[in-house]
Write a protein that holds these residues in place. Structure first.
Motif, PDB file in Angstrom:
ATOM      1  N   ALA A  94       3.968  -2.249  -4.098  1.00  0.00           N
ATOM      2  CA  ALA A  94       4.450  -1.297  -4.799  1.00  0.00           C
ATOM      3  C   ALA A  94       3.267  -0.131  -5.404  1.00  0.00           C
ATOM      4  N   ASP A  95       3.487   1.209  -5.081  1.00  0.00           N
ATOM      5  CA  ASP A  95       2.443   2.186  -5.595  1.00  0.00           C
ATOM      6  C   ASP A  95       3.476   3.141  -5.693  1.00  0.00           C
ATOM      7  N   PRO A  96       2.592   4.360  -6.106  1.00  0.00           N
ATOM      8  CA  PRO A  96       3.384   5.624  -6.467  1.00  0.00           C
ATOM      9  C   PRO A  96       4.330   6.268  -5.077  1.00  0.00           C
ATOM     10  N   GLY A  97       3.640   5.999  -3.909  1.00  0.00           N
ATOM     11  CA  GLY A  97       4.460   6.405  -2.746  1.00  0.00           C
ATOM     12  C   GLY A  97       5.613   5.539  -2.512  1.00  0.00           C
ATOM     13  N   LYS A  98       5.751   4.294  -2.926  1.00  0.00           N
ATOM     14  CA  LYS A  98       6.695   3.458  -2.452  1.00  0.00           C
ATOM     15  C   LYS A  98       6.926   2.376  -3.664  1.00  0.00           C
ATOM     16  N   GLN A  99       8.323   2.182  -3.986  1.00  0.00           N
ATOM     17  CA  GLN A  99       8.802   1.205  -4.943  1.00  0.00           C
ATOM     18  C   GLN A  99      10.050   0.791  -4.488  1.00  0.00           C
ATOM     19  N   ILE A 100       9.901  -0.095  -3.355  1.00  0.00           N
ATOM     20  CA  ILE A 100      11.100  -0.564  -2.637  1.00  0.00           C
ATOM     21  C   ILE A 100      11.775  -1.663  -3.237  1.00  0.00           C
ATOM     22  N   ILE A 101      13.407  -1.419  -3.553  1.00  0.00           N
ATOM     23  CA  ILE A 101      14.027  -2.454  -3.937  1.00  0.00           C
ATOM     24  C   ILE A 101      13.866  -3.504  -3.126  1.00  0.00           C
ATOM     25  N   PRO A 102      13.762  -4.808  -3.758  1.00  0.00           N
ATOM     26  CA  PRO A 102      13.861  -6.190  -2.879  1.00  0.00           C
ATOM     27  C   PRO A 102      15.135  -6.123  -2.115  1.00  0.00           C
ATOM     28  N   GLU A 103      15.007  -6.727  -1.105  1.00  0.00           N
ATOM     29  CA  GLU A 103      16.090  -6.898  -0.028  1.00  0.00           C
ATOM     30  C   GLU A 103      17.242  -7.674  -0.850  1.00  0.00           C
ATOM     31  N   ALA A 104      17.177  -8.745  -1.503  1.00  0.00           N
ATOM     32  CA  ALA A 104      18.122  -9.645  -2.414  1.00  0.00           C
ATOM     33  C   ALA A 104      18.729  -8.831  -3.533  1.00  0.00           C
TER      34      ALA A 104
ATOM     35  N   GLY B  89       5.794  -4.077 -13.177  1.00  0.00           N
ATOM     36  CA  GLY B  89       5.614  -3.152 -12.260  1.00  0.00           C
ATOM     37  C   GLY B  89       4.260  -2.647 -11.982  1.00  0.00           C
ATOM     38  N   ASN B  90       3.975  -2.016 -10.935  1.00  0.00           N
ATOM     39  CA  ASN B  90       2.666  -1.757 -10.414  1.00  0.00           C
ATOM     40  C   ASN B  90       2.762  -0.097 -10.073  1.00  0.00           C
ATOM     41  N   GLU B  91       1.773   0.534 -10.706  1.00  0.00           N
ATOM     42  CA  GLU B  91       1.491   1.935 -10.494  1.00  0.00           C
ATOM     43  C   GLU B  91       3.188   2.665 -10.671  1.00  0.00           C
TER      44      GLU B  91
ATOM     45  N   LEU C 216       2.112  -1.924 -19.303  1.00  0.00           N
ATOM     46  CA  LEU C 216       2.796  -1.130 -18.115  1.00  0.00           C
ATOM     47  C   LEU C 216       1.644  -0.317 -17.506  1.00  0.00           C
ATOM     48  N   HIS C 217       1.777   0.004 -16.335  1.00  0.00           N
ATOM     49  CA  HIS C 217       0.861   0.565 -15.420  1.00  0.00           C
ATOM     50  C   HIS C 217       1.175   1.792 -14.674  1.00  0.00           C
ATOM     51  N   VAL C 218       0.471   3.042 -15.028  1.00  0.00           N
ATOM     52  CA  VAL C 218       0.563   4.156 -14.332  1.00  0.00           C
ATOM     53  C   VAL C 218      -0.559   4.647 -13.651  1.00  0.00           C
ATOM     54  N   GLU C 219      -0.793   5.706 -12.606  1.00  0.00           N
ATOM     55  CA  GLU C 219      -1.645   5.786 -12.113  1.00  0.00           C
ATOM     56  C   GLU C 219      -2.413   6.976 -12.074  1.00  0.00           C
ATOM     57  N   ASN C 220      -1.749   8.056 -12.775  1.00  0.00           N
ATOM     58  CA  ASN C 220      -2.032   9.545 -12.910  1.00  0.00           C
ATOM     59  C   ASN C 220      -2.953   9.879 -13.986  1.00  0.00           C
ATOM     60  N   THR C 221      -4.086   9.118 -13.831  1.00  0.00           N
ATOM     61  CA  THR C 221      -5.149   9.370 -14.955  1.00  0.00           C
ATOM     62  C   THR C 221      -5.666  10.384 -14.828  1.00  0.00           C
TER      63      THR C 221
ATOM     64  N   ALA D 238      -6.417  -0.824 -14.958  1.00  0.00           N
ATOM     65  CA  ALA D 238      -5.602  -1.760 -14.020  1.00  0.00           C
ATOM     66  C   ALA D 238      -6.123  -2.094 -12.620  1.00  0.00           C
ATOM     67  N   GLU D 239      -6.623  -0.654 -12.026  1.00  0.00           N
ATOM     68  CA  GLU D 239      -7.429  -0.841 -10.805  1.00  0.00           C
ATOM     69  C   GLU D 239      -8.404   0.191 -10.773  1.00  0.00           C
ATOM     70  N   TYR D 240      -9.586  -0.156 -10.107  1.00  0.00           N
ATOM     71  CA  TYR D 240     -10.906   0.847 -10.112  1.00  0.00           C
ATOM     72  C   TYR D 240     -11.673  -0.088  -8.867  1.00  0.00           C
ATOM     73  N   ASN D 241     -12.621   0.941  -8.403  1.00  0.00           N
ATOM     74  CA  ASN D 241     -13.578   0.342  -7.410  1.00  0.00           C
ATOM     75  C   ASN D 241     -15.236   0.915  -7.841  1.00  0.00           C
TER      76      ASN D 241
END
Length: 273
Positions: A32-42, A80-82, A144-149, A206-209
């Motif tokens: 899961a990331d800003p481009g895709k937050q897919i509802i689990p099939e179940a 949730g992730n990003e 809670l984690h967002v990515e638009n720093t 929450a994420e860096y490199n």
């Protein structure tokens, strides 16, 4: 269903290794990331927000309870992730690959999108996840984690949207990649502004490199010890996000990159650790 494990700051869970345990729920069958937050099939048969929040809460509670029972209590749980655009938004299309790319907004209309018209649904989902954690152990911190720093006003709007709807959390995590969120001075301005705006919150990267020293200095310099730490992505793989900390050898073993670890050792010394 996907969740990832990250470790950083000292805690009871992994005190022997000098690290803590952050459990990151993606609430998806893939990344899961800003481009895709897919509802689990179940969960795609849910027809109301109440039904969807019930599924999310029970899943969260079950996972956290299982970890605690096994002696692997998380110090912090990320709901949730990003999730800048929200979470539980998309479903696969005919063109969706194994990574979840080319998915589409749920045609049934039930989503956790972060829009003014739909924020109540997202808030309900966030509160359900938080409740699932707290019913197991009320002392576990919530991130809670967002990515638009790079967009401090956008982050402030997101946080205010959550807080005004009663979403109670402890830590705001942001992503800090030079490829996506700009240079460290941008990150520093965002964190400093948010620390002043939201004095009740602590913060983490929450994420860096790249810019590893600067990222950790930014956290270290936040007032009142409210910069809790950083979480590196991705230690064994290089990509658009940056380079790995390990290089795969012939036969499949991984070897630590000496220059990278020397940077962290120097950082540790500069912090007096």
């Amino acid at each position: 269903m996907m969740a990832t494990i990250r470790s950083s700051v000292p805690s009871r869970a992994t005190i022997g290794a000098g690290m803590g345990f952050l459990l990151d729920f993606h609430y998806s069958d893939t990344w899961a990331d800003p481009g895709k937050q897919i509802i689990p099939e179940a969960w795609r048969s849910a027809r109301s927000i109440d039904e969807l929040t019930g599924l999310l809460k029970n899943y969260t509670k079950d996972v956290v309870a299982a970890l605690v029972s096994a002696g692997a209590r998380p110090d912090m749980v990320q709901i949730g992730n990003e999730i800048t655009p929200g979470m539980l938004i998309h479903v696969p299309s005919a063109n969706t690959d194994c990574w979840g790319n080319d998915s589409v907004v749920n045609p049934e209309g039930l989503t956790g999108r972060a829009t003014n018209q739909n924020w109540d649904n997202l808030a309900a989902l966030l509160k359900a996840g938080i409740a699932g954690v707290k019913e197991v152990d009320d002392t576990i911190k919530i991130m809670l984690h967002v990515e638009n720093t790079e967009d401090v006003d956008g982050v402030s709007w997101w946080v205010n949207s959550a807080k005004t709807r009663g979403v109670a959390f402890d830590v705001l995590g942001l992503s800090c990649y030079t490829a996506f969120q700009g240079q460290p001075e941008v990150w520093q301005n965002t964190f400093n502004t948010l620390a002043e705006t939201f004095p009740d919150l602590s913060f983490a990267i929450a994420e860096y490199n790249p810019e590893r020293t600067k990222a950790n200095q930014i956290m270290r310099d936040l007032p009142d010890g409210r910069g809790l730490g950083t979480f590196f992505w991705e230690p064994t793989q290089s990509g658009s996000w940056g380079t790995s900390l390990f290089t795969q050898q012939q036969g499949g073993a991984y070897k630590a990159n000496s220059d990278d670890f020397a940077e962290f050792e120097a950082l540790k010394a500069s912090f007096g650790l």
